[in-house]
Design a protein around this motif. Structure first.
Motif, PDB file in Angstrom:
ATOM      1  N   GLY A 157       7.171 -34.819  20.441  1.00  0.00           N
ATOM      2  CA  GLY A 157       7.467 -35.827  19.425  1.00  0.00           C
ATOM      3  C   GLY A 157       7.569 -35.270  18.026  1.00  0.00           C
ATOM      4  N   VAL A 158       6.788 -34.226  17.728  1.00  0.00           N
ATOM      5  CA  VAL A 158       6.784 -33.645  16.379  1.00  0.00           C
ATOM      6  C   VAL A 158       8.152 -33.078  16.020  1.00  0.00           C
ATOM      7  CG1 VAL A 158       5.870 -31.726  15.026  1.00  0.00           C
ATOM      8  CG2 VAL A 158       4.306 -33.215  16.271  1.00  0.00           C
ATOM      9  N   LYS A 159       8.913 -32.626  17.012  1.00  0.00           N
ATOM     10  CA  LYS A 159      10.228 -32.048  16.741  1.00  0.00           C
ATOM     11  C   LYS A 159      11.156 -33.055  16.062  1.00  0.00           C
ATOM     12  CE  LYS A 159       9.940 -29.063  20.829  1.00  0.00           C
ATOM     13  NZ  LYS A 159      10.533 -28.768  22.156  1.00  0.00           N
ATOM     14  N   ASN A 160      10.915 -34.343  16.267  1.00  0.00           N
ATOM     15  CA  ASN A 160      11.787 -35.374  15.710  1.00  0.00           C
ATOM     16  C   ASN A 160      11.497 -35.692  14.252  1.00  0.00           C
ATOM     17  OD1 ASN A 160      13.049 -35.767  18.235  1.00  0.00           O
ATOM     18  ND2 ASN A 160      11.447 -37.192  18.883  1.00  0.00           N
ATOM     19  N   ALA A 161      10.396 -35.182  13.710  1.00  0.00           N
ATOM     20  CA  ALA A 161       9.976 -35.574  12.359  1.00  0.00           C
ATOM     21  C   ALA A 161      10.394 -34.581  11.284  1.00  0.00           C
ATOM     22  CB  ALA A 161       8.458 -35.757  12.322  1.00  0.00           C
ATOM     23  N   GLY A 162      11.106 -33.522  11.652  1.00  0.00           N
ATOM     24  CA  GLY A 162      11.431 -32.479  10.683  1.00  0.00           C
ATOM     25  C   GLY A 162      12.239 -32.973   9.504  1.00  0.00           C
ATOM     26  N   GLY A 163      13.271 -33.806   9.768  1.00  0.00           N
ATOM     27  CA  GLY A 163      14.116 -34.297   8.683  1.00  0.00           C
ATOM     28  C   GLY A 163      13.347 -35.125   7.676  1.00  0.00           C
ATOM     29  N   ILE A 164      12.420 -35.934   8.165  1.00  0.00           N
ATOM     30  CA  ILE A 164      11.617 -36.771   7.273  1.00  0.00           C
ATOM     31  C   ILE A 164      10.732 -35.910   6.383  1.00  0.00           C
ATOM     32  CG2 ILE A 164       9.783 -38.511   7.214  1.00  0.00           C
ATOM     33  CD1 ILE A 164      10.910 -39.550   9.871  1.00  0.00           C
ATOM     34  N   ILE A 165      10.081 -34.934   6.979  1.00  0.00           N
ATOM     35  CA  ILE A 165       9.136 -34.098   6.238  1.00  0.00           C
ATOM     36  C   ILE A 165       9.822 -33.382   5.083  1.00  0.00           C
ATOM     37  CG2 ILE A 165       7.654 -32.058   6.413  1.00  0.00           C
ATOM     38  CD1 ILE A 165       7.072 -32.931   9.318  1.00  0.00           C
TER      39      ILE A 165
ATOM     40  N   MET B 259      36.481 -41.832   7.462  1.00  0.00           N
ATOM     41  CA  MET B 259      36.062 -41.343   6.158  1.00  0.00           C
ATOM     42  C   MET B 259      34.656 -40.730   6.215  1.00  0.00           C
ATOM     43  SD  MET B 259      38.535 -41.728   4.013  1.00  0.00           S
ATOM     44  CE  MET B 259      39.549 -41.256   5.428  1.00  0.00           C
ATOM     45  N   VAL B 260      33.762 -41.424   6.909  1.00  0.00           N
ATOM     46  CA  VAL B 260      32.386 -40.937   7.005  1.00  0.00           C
ATOM     47  C   VAL B 260      32.330 -39.643   7.803  1.00  0.00           C
ATOM     48  CG1 VAL B 260      30.155 -41.417   8.063  1.00  0.00           C
ATOM     49  CG2 VAL B 260      31.262 -43.163   6.671  1.00  0.00           C
ATOM     50  N   GLN B 261      33.029 -39.605   8.923  1.00  0.00           N
ATOM     51  CA  GLN B 261      33.032 -38.401   9.748  1.00  0.00           C
ATOM     52  C   GLN B 261      33.588 -37.202   8.973  1.00  0.00           C
ATOM     53  OE1 GLN B 261      31.961 -37.732  12.802  1.00  0.00           O
ATOM     54  NE2 GLN B 261      31.320 -39.766  13.445  1.00  0.00           N
ATOM     55  N   ARG B 262      34.555 -37.465   8.100  1.00  0.00           N
ATOM     56  CA  ARG B 262      35.225 -36.370   7.389  1.00  0.00           C
ATOM     57  C   ARG B 262      34.475 -35.935   6.127  1.00  0.00           C
ATOM     58  NH1 ARG B 262      40.175 -34.071   7.638  1.00  0.00           N
ATOM     59  NH2 ARG B 262      41.100 -33.246   5.720  1.00  0.00           N
ATOM     60  N   TYR B 263      33.901 -36.893   5.399  1.00  0.00           N
ATOM     61  CA  TYR B 263      33.401 -36.566   4.065  1.00  0.00           C
ATOM     62  C   TYR B 263      31.886 -36.698   3.894  1.00  0.00           C
ATOM     63  CZ  TYR B 263      38.334 -36.749   2.778  1.00  0.00           C
ATOM     64  OH  TYR B 263      39.685 -36.524   2.710  1.00  0.00           O
ATOM     65  N   LEU B 264      31.196 -37.430   4.746  1.00  0.00           N
ATOM     66  CA  LEU B 264      29.754 -37.613   4.553  1.00  0.00           C
ATOM     67  C   LEU B 264      29.008 -36.392   5.075  1.00  0.00           C
ATOM     68  CD1 LEU B 264      27.544 -39.597   3.594  1.00  0.00           C
ATOM     69  CD2 LEU B 264      27.329 -40.342   5.969  1.00  0.00           C
ATOM     70  N   PRO B 265      28.257 -35.707   4.220  1.00  0.00           N
ATOM     71  CA  PRO B 265      27.525 -34.519   4.670  1.00  0.00           C
ATOM     72  C   PRO B 265      26.271 -34.910   5.448  1.00  0.00           C
ATOM     73  CG  PRO B 265      27.040 -34.934   2.369  1.00  0.00           C
ATOM     74  CD  PRO B 265      28.073 -35.962   2.783  1.00  0.00           C
ATOM     75  N   ASP B 266      25.571 -33.932   5.931  1.00  0.00           N
ATOM     76  CA  ASP B 266      24.284 -34.152   6.580  1.00  0.00           C
ATOM     77  C   ASP B 266      23.330 -34.859   5.616  1.00  0.00           C
ATOM     78  OD1 ASP B 266      22.385 -33.236   8.919  1.00  0.00           O
ATOM     79  OD2 ASP B 266      21.324 -32.791   7.048  1.00  0.00           O
ATOM     80  N   ALA B 267      22.362 -35.586   6.176  1.00  0.00           N
ATOM     81  CA  ALA B 267      21.449 -36.379   5.343  1.00  0.00           C
ATOM     82  C   ALA B 267      20.721 -35.530   4.310  1.00  0.00           C
ATOM     83  CB  ALA B 267      20.442 -37.108   6.233  1.00  0.00           C
ATOM     84  N   PHE B 268      20.392 -34.292   4.652  1.00  0.00           N
ATOM     85  CA  PHE B 268      19.713 -33.419   3.690  1.00  0.00           C
ATOM     86  C   PHE B 268      20.627 -33.088   2.517  1.00  0.00           C
ATOM     87  CE2 PHE B 268      18.697 -28.969   2.388  1.00  0.00           C
ATOM     88  CZ  PHE B 268      17.516 -29.263   1.716  1.00  0.00           C
ATOM     89  N   LEU B 269      21.886 -32.775   2.804  1.00  0.00           N
ATOM     90  CA  LEU B 269      22.840 -32.488   1.734  1.00  0.00           C
ATOM     91  C   LEU B 269      23.132 -33.736   0.910  1.00  0.00           C
ATOM     92  CD1 LEU B 269      25.338 -30.092   3.530  1.00  0.00           C
ATOM     93  CD2 LEU B 269      23.711 -29.517   1.724  1.00  0.00           C
ATOM     94  N   PHE B 270      23.117 -34.896   1.555  1.00  0.00           N
ATOM     95  CA  PHE B 270      23.297 -36.151   0.826  1.00  0.00           C
ATOM     96  C   PHE B 270      22.200 -36.305  -0.227  1.00  0.00           C
ATOM     97  CE2 PHE B 270      22.657 -40.661   0.106  1.00  0.00           C
ATOM     98  CZ  PHE B 270      23.951 -41.150  -0.030  1.00  0.00           C
TER      99      PHE B 270
END
Length: 441
Positions: free
Chosen positions: A300-308, A11-22
């Motif tokens: 390391g900075v490349k990993n922080a994009g989603g949080i920002i 269910m999660v693989q099929r219907y859960l969008p990316d964290a930003f879209l969530f």
């Protein structure tokens, strides 16, 4: 269990969008709830959203630094050798999952930011040692340890109400940690989870074996060793300074001197700022030269994009929840059906619900604290237990709220849908000891 795990994963693989879209979808949901169930109109809800949008800037910076400084420290030769040595304790996929879960649990009990980073980074080293383990479950196991953070030494709510001058002191007074963190209820829940969660995650792993869906770890960006930083020969005074150990040693010693000063004057106050401070200056010292340190920062900075980019959206959601009164309505619904015995349990459930929209322990306490504590006093319920129930409700639904998973996912190189199906199972399992603790002790 195999069928249930497989169901949630599908269910999660099929219907859960990316964290930003969530976060965007959650914004739409809260906006519509505010329009239809509160006195706020469409324009007012937009105002609440925009006004609150930047309220988490400080926190977003703190969590970004958790990821960046954690990566910097973990990429130093000394720490890499230690994590690699510790990872040798795992010989099989089952041992890998249990070891990662246990190490992450201990780290999260010490400090939640420390635990988030250490758990994910250690999972990567273990995955290198045991490449046949399901990488998704390994990272889910590391993140599952976050369930105990609000029962540990960095728990924001119990530490707040034990501090003179907190905003509810006139109502509830000061409640020492012996009545919250060191209460029989909290000790029971923490001990049970520390003992049983590694075994439960092992069963999660077993439940996915021999299934029709095979997991190809190579498709998930498998953990790879960082390229060794090659120092070019310095030819100019500026390059010689960049590759000198003297600046790093001097500023590093200054940083560690402040850390010692902090603990001498404040006791064991391991807050998120001091954790970042320790990680940063240890990283400077252990990388030895400014050039090697800055090269590590760049990676390391490349990993922080989603949080920002995502934390402001959650701040906007919090702004709509609080300003429109939606959070008050959710809390009051449970208060109106509570008794002195059931109030802590119902506070736990309501906190878990509110946490979807206000995924910050301190922010949630500011929203729910006045309502729940006033109810506890009126019903003559246990105020300390009610407080801890809110804390555990906040921690509980973090398992299926992507907000806190972002640092671990960034480090691991996974998407939220890769682990969330397993986190649903962990949510259901952890409900049992928390509920027993609330209703029995």
């Amino acid at each position: 269990m195999k069928a249930l795990t497989s169901f949630f994963d599908r269910m999660v693989q099929r219907y859960l969008p990316d964290a930003f879209l969530f976060a965007i979808i959650l914004t739409f949901v809260v906006y519509l709830l505010g329009v239809f169930f509160t006195d706020s109109g469409p324009i007012q809800m937009i105002e609440h959203w925009g006004t609150g949008f930047w309220d988490l800037l400080e926190f977003a910076m703190q969590m970004s630094l958790v990821v960046v400084t954690g990566y910097i420290l973990a990429s130093t030769p000394v720490v890499k050798r230690f994590l690699e040595k510790l990872s040798t304790l795992a010989k099989t996929p089952s041992q890998a999952v249990m070891l990662v879960t246990f190490v992450a649990l201990i780290a999260c009990l010490i400090n939640y930011g420390f635990g988030l980073v250490v758990g994910a980074l250690f999972a990567i080293h273990v995955a290198r040692r045991v490449p046949t383990v399901d990488y998704r479950i390994l990272i889910a196991s590391a993140y599952s340890a976050f369930i105990v953070w609000h029962g540990g030494f960095s728990a924001s709510i119990p530490l707040t109400i034990a501090t003179p001058g907190h905003f509810l002191e006139d109502t509830m007074g000061l409640i020492p940690v012996v009545q919250t963190l060191f209460s029989p209820f909290n000790i029971f829940v923490v001990v049970v989870l520390v003992i049983t969660l590694p075994f439960f995650n092992r069963y999660l792993l077993k439940s996915t074996e021999n299934t029709d869906k095979k997991v190809d770890n190579t498709a998930l960006r498998p953990p790879e060793d960082d390229d060794e930083l090659v120092e070019s020969k310095a030819t100019t005074p500026a390059e010689k300074l960049e590759n000198s150990q003297i600046p790093s040693l001097i500023i590093g010693v200054m940083g560690l001197a402040f850390v010692i000063y902090h603990f001498v004057n404040s006791g064991f106050d391991l807050n998120i700022n001091i954790v970042n401070f320790i990680f940063l200056f240890l990283g400077i010292i252990l990388h030895r030269t400014p050039r090697r340190f800055l090269d590590s920062v760049g990676k390391g900075v490349k990993n922080a994009g989603g949080i920002i980019i995502q934390f402001p959206f959650y701040a906007g959601i919090m702004g709509m929840m609080v300003a429109s009164g939606l959070s008050d309505q959710m809390s009051l619904f449970f208060v109106n059906i509570a008794t002195d015995y059931t109030l802590p349990f119902l506070s736990f459930i309501s906190a878990g619900l509110v946490n979807f929209f206000v995924p910050s322990g301190g922010g949630q306490w500011a929203v729910q604290g006045p309502i729940m504590i006033d109810a506890a006093l009126q019903l003559d319920a246990d105020v300390a237990k009610t407080t801890m129930a809110i804390a555990w409700g906040d921690a509980w639904t973090n398992m299926i709220q992507p907000f806190w998973a972002l640092p671990a996912l960034a480090i691991a190189g996974l998407k939220v849908r890769d682990i969330m199906g397993f986190c649903v199972m962990i949510l259901l399992f952890s409900f049992i000891p928390i509920t027993i603790g609330l209703l029995v002790f």
